[in-house]
Scaffold this motif. Structure first.
Motif, PDB file in Angstrom:
ATOM      1  N   ASP A   1       0.028  -6.495  -3.901  1.00 21.98           N
ATOM      2  CA  ASP A   1       0.428  -5.699  -2.739  1.00 21.98           C
ATOM      3  C   ASP A   1      -0.221  -4.318  -2.720  1.00 21.98           C
ATOM      4  OD1 ASP A   1       2.176  -5.279  -5.024  1.00 21.98           O
ATOM      5  OD2 ASP A   1       3.284  -3.907  -3.722  1.00 21.98           O
ATOM      6  N   GLU A   2      -0.818  -3.925  -3.823  1.00 20.38           N
ATOM      7  CA  GLU A   2      -1.474  -2.626  -3.902  1.00 20.38           C
ATOM      8  C   GLU A   2      -2.997  -2.757  -3.986  1.00 20.38           C
ATOM      9  OE1 GLU A   2       0.057   0.343  -3.488  1.00 20.38           O
ATOM     10  OE2 GLU A   2       1.823  -0.875  -3.110  1.00 20.38           O
ATOM     11  N   LEU A   3      -3.519  -3.940  -3.711  1.00 25.03           N
ATOM     12  CA  LEU A   3      -4.969  -4.146  -3.703  1.00 25.03           C
ATOM     13  C   LEU A   3      -5.468  -4.189  -2.263  1.00 25.03           C
ATOM     14  CD1 LEU A   3      -5.474  -6.825  -6.505  1.00 25.03           C
ATOM     15  CD2 LEU A   3      -6.090  -4.408  -6.576  1.00 25.03           C
ATOM     16  N   GLN A   4      -6.706  -3.803  -2.068  1.00 23.56           N
ATOM     17  CA  GLN A   4      -7.404  -3.830  -0.784  1.00 23.56           C
ATOM     18  C   GLN A   4      -6.727  -2.981   0.288  1.00 23.56           C
ATOM     19  OE1 GLN A   4      -8.483  -7.820   0.299  1.00 23.56           O
ATOM     20  NE2 GLN A   4      -9.342  -8.247  -1.695  1.00 23.56           N
ATOM     21  N   CYS A   5      -6.168  -1.865  -0.109  1.00 20.86           N
ATOM     22  CA  CYS A   5      -5.649  -0.891   0.843  1.00 20.86           C
ATOM     23  C   CYS A   5      -6.828  -0.051   1.331  1.00 20.86           C
ATOM     24  CB  CYS A   5      -4.597  -0.001   0.192  1.00 20.86           C
ATOM     25  SG  CYS A   5      -3.185  -0.923  -0.436  1.00 20.86           S
TER      26      CYS A   5
ATOM     27  N   VAL B   1      -6.327  -2.522 -10.653  1.00 21.73           N
ATOM     28  CA  VAL B   1      -5.217  -1.979  -9.871  1.00 21.73           C
ATOM     29  C   VAL B   1      -5.217  -0.455  -9.884  1.00 21.73           C
ATOM     30  CG1 VAL B   1      -3.680  -3.953  -9.971  1.00 21.73           C
ATOM     31  CG2 VAL B   1      -3.660  -2.293 -11.818  1.00 21.73           C
ATOM     32  N   SER B   2      -6.004   0.169 -10.719  1.00 22.43           N
ATOM     33  CA  SER B   2      -6.071   1.629 -10.691  1.00 22.43           C
ATOM     34  C   SER B   2      -6.992   2.047  -9.552  1.00 22.43           C
ATOM     35  CB  SER B   2      -6.553   2.184 -12.026  1.00 22.43           C
ATOM     36  OG  SER B   2      -7.822   1.692 -12.340  1.00 22.43           O
ATOM     37  N   TRP B   3      -6.634   3.137  -8.884  1.00 27.81           N
ATOM     38  CA  TRP B   3      -7.383   3.588  -7.726  1.00 27.81           C
ATOM     39  C   TRP B   3      -7.346   5.104  -7.626  1.00 27.81           C
ATOM     40  CZ3 TRP B   3      -4.243   6.241  -4.356  1.00 27.81           C
ATOM     41  CH2 TRP B   3      -2.869   6.000  -4.473  1.00 27.81           C
ATOM     42  N   VAL B   4      -8.236   5.639  -6.802  1.00 30.71           N
ATOM     43  CA  VAL B   4      -8.285   7.079  -6.529  1.00 30.71           C
ATOM     44  C   VAL B   4      -8.395   7.266  -5.022  1.00 30.71           C
ATOM     45  CG1 VAL B   4      -9.316   7.673  -8.753  1.00 30.71           C
ATOM     46  CG2 VAL B   4     -10.797   7.203  -6.812  1.00 30.71           C
TER      47      VAL B   4
ATOM     48  N   CYS C   1       0.807  -1.228   0.000  1.00 36.69           N
ATOM     49  CA  CYS C   1       0.000   0.000   0.000  1.00 36.69           C
ATOM     50  C   CYS C   1       0.839   1.276   0.000  1.00 36.69           C
ATOM     51  CB  CYS C   1      -0.967  -0.003   1.181  1.00 36.69           C
ATOM     52  SG  CYS C   1      -2.192  -1.324   1.114  1.00 36.69           S
ATOM     53  N   ASP C   2       1.946   1.251  -0.717  1.00 37.26           N
ATOM     54  CA  ASP C   2       2.795   2.445  -0.796  1.00 37.26           C
ATOM     55  C   ASP C   2       2.788   3.087  -2.182  1.00 37.26           C
ATOM     56  OD1 ASP C   2       4.207   0.555  -2.218  1.00 37.26           O
ATOM     57  OD2 ASP C   2       6.044   0.714  -1.038  1.00 37.26           O
ATOM     58  N   GLY C   3       1.955   2.573  -3.097  1.00 32.33           N
ATOM     59  CA  GLY C   3       1.879   3.115  -4.446  1.00 32.33           C
ATOM     60  C   GLY C   3       2.845   2.467  -5.416  1.00 32.33           C
TER      61      GLY C   3
END
Length: 116
Positions: A13-17, A32-35, A2-4
């Protein structure tokens, strides 16, 4: 995590943050894209498919993370109403001062203005 930055090959590692809104794909799965949460329901489509502006957003007039009033017509009405109130109160204050000053000498009028 969750560090981008994607550290895992499957980008898991960047999912479900917790501090993110994940855009969904047309199949309904997380992409995997998020806002950031502040970008959700702000009348701007940040996700490619507009998932951040979905039906879960309140359609209310006064309900946005970014603006107190989202609807431009309501905003203009509120602005004009406030301006009318200011003008009318100013006119009433001037009218009351004129009535109070009607029989006073000039030096007392100047003294009253300086005290304001």
């Amino acid at each position: 995590v969750c560090d981008g930055n994607f550290d895992c090959h499957d980008k898991s590692d960047e999912l479900q943050c917790l501090d993110r809104f994940y855009c969904t794909t047309s199949q309904g799965t997380e992409d995997v894209s998020w806002v950031v949460p502040a970008a959700v329901c702000n009348s701007y489509k940040d996700c490619e498919n507009g998932a951040d502006e979905c039906s879960n957003c309140s359609g209310g007039v006064i309900s946005s993370d970014q603006f107190l009033v989202r609807n431009h017509g309501v905003f203009i009405w509120l602005l004009l109403t406030c301006l009318c109130v200011i003008v009318m109160n100013s006119w009433a204050a001037v009218r009351d001062l004129r009535a109070e000053w009607a029989d006073q000498p000039v030096y007392k009028k100047v003294d009253t203005v300086l005290k304001l």
